[in-house]
Motif scaffolding. Structure first.
Motif, mmCIF file in Angstrom:
data_model
loop_
_atom_site.group_PDB
_atom_site.id
_atom_site.type_symbol
_atom_site.label_atom_id
_atom_site.label_comp_id
_atom_site.label_asym_id
_atom_site.label_seq_id
_atom_site.Cartn_x
_atom_site.Cartn_y
_atom_site.Cartn_z
ATOM 1 N N GLU A 297 0.845 -1.206 0.000
ATOM 2 C CA GLU A 297 0.000 0.000 0.000
ATOM 3 C C GLU A 297 0.876 1.250 0.000
ATOM 4 O OE1 GLU A 297 -3.116 2.713 0.043
ATOM 5 O OE2 GLU A 297 -3.115 0.595 -0.516
ATOM 6 N N SER A 298 1.951 1.226 0.766
ATOM 7 C CA SER A 298 2.891 2.347 0.775
ATOM 8 C C SER A 298 3.480 2.564 -0.617
ATOM 9 C CB SER A 298 4.000 2.068 1.794
ATOM 10 O OG SER A 298 4.972 3.071 1.752
ATOM 11 N N GLU B 191 1.836 9.486 -5.710
ATOM 12 C CA GLU B 191 2.297 10.857 -5.429
ATOM 13 C C GLU B 191 3.269 11.339 -6.499
ATOM 14 O OE1 GLU B 191 3.961 10.897 -1.482
ATOM 15 O OE2 GLU B 191 2.077 10.186 -0.609
ATOM 16 N N GLN C 10 0.884 4.314 -2.763
ATOM 17 C CA GLN C 10 0.750 5.722 -2.393
ATOM 18 C C GLN C 10 1.934 6.559 -2.875
ATOM 19 O OE1 GLN C 10 -1.909 7.318 -1.132
ATOM 20 N NE2 GLN C 10 -2.915 5.348 -1.438
ATOM 21 N N ARG C 11 3.146 6.053 -2.661
ATOM 22 C CA ARG C 11 4.340 6.814 -3.072
ATOM 23 C C ARG C 11 4.412 6.931 -4.589
ATOM 24 N NH1 ARG C 11 9.187 4.228 -0.223
ATOM 25 N NH2 ARG C 11 10.327 5.763 -1.438
ATOM 26 N N ILE D 188 -5.195 3.135 -8.510
ATOM 27 C CA ILE D 188 -5.143 2.815 -7.075
ATOM 28 C C ILE D 188 -6.255 1.841 -6.723
ATOM 29 C CG2 ILE D 188 -5.517 3.762 -4.754
ATOM 30 C CD1 ILE D 188 -4.018 6.305 -5.717
ATOM 31 N N ARG E 66 -5.635 -1.946 -5.400
ATOM 32 C CA ARG E 66 -6.164 -2.308 -4.076
ATOM 33 C C ARG E 66 -7.124 -3.492 -4.161
ATOM 34 N NH1 ARG E 66 -7.223 3.721 -1.633
ATOM 35 N NH2 ARG E 66 -5.097 4.059 -0.863
#
Length: 191
Positions: free
Chosen positions: A24-25, A32, A28-29, A49, A53
């Motif tokens: 998940e990290s 971004e 997200q990174r 995303i 997921r």
């Protein structure tokens, strides 16, 4: 978040929540960076995303770059080129820069490393970042289409090896083209 290295050795490592939290990290990174670089639209990132997921919810690895390029309609060689282009952009936001290594798919699977650090095998599979070089525990290389995934795995490898044997290894991260990535992930993880 519990560090992966603190989890017990197990072939079932992909089922640990800590590994999926790191996945998940990674999502997200990566998202971004794609947003900052304006390499994908907000809608493409949001869809990517959600799709990644959904795969993770059923314990299936999924890389955001792969998902977004497919959603953009890329297939075949076009998919390979689109992933390389996005991968290059993502790599430019990471220090040190992860170079593209076209011959990485020809390297030998580091079976002894995976046997010694089975908890890392599960994380490598989830992140889609195989270890492509591991002659010793002090010098390794991990690779992926997504340099964020390799960077996260490299951090966990450093932590795990240091806790286990007291060595802080030098770890290189490199990028793969889509075909090499698919080949290596099958070769390393479908055993």
């Amino acid at each position: 978040m519990q560090p992966l290295a603190a989890l017990p050795n197990s072939v079932a490592a992909p089922h640990y929540d800590a590994a999926w939290e790191l996945a998940e990290s990674c999502i997200q990174r990566t998202a971004e960076i794609l947003k900052q670089s304006q390499s994908a639209t907000s809608l493409e990132i949001s869809h990517g995303i959600s799709t990644a997921r959904e795969a993770h919810a059923v314990r299936q690895p999924a890389d955001l770059l792969d998902v977004i390029c497919r959603a953009q309609g890329h297939e075949g060689d076009g998919l390979n080129q689109a992933i390389l282009a996005l991968s290059h952009i993502v790599a430019s936001y990471i220090s040190p820069y992860a170079p593209y290594v076209p011959f990485a798919g020809k390297l030998i699977t580091p079976t002894a490393f995976y046997e010694s650090y089975s908890e890392l095998l599960g994380l490598a599979k989830i992140l889609g970042s195989p270890v492509i070089y591991a002659e010793d525990t002090d010098s390794l290389c991990t690779a992926s289409i997504n340099p964020v995934a390799s960077e996260i795995l490299a951090g966990q490898i450093r932590e795990t090896i240091f806790k286990k044997v007291g060595i802080r290894p030098f770890i290189t991260i490199v990028r793969l083209d889509y075909e090499s990535w698919k080949f290596l992930t099958r070769k390393h993880f479908d055993r």
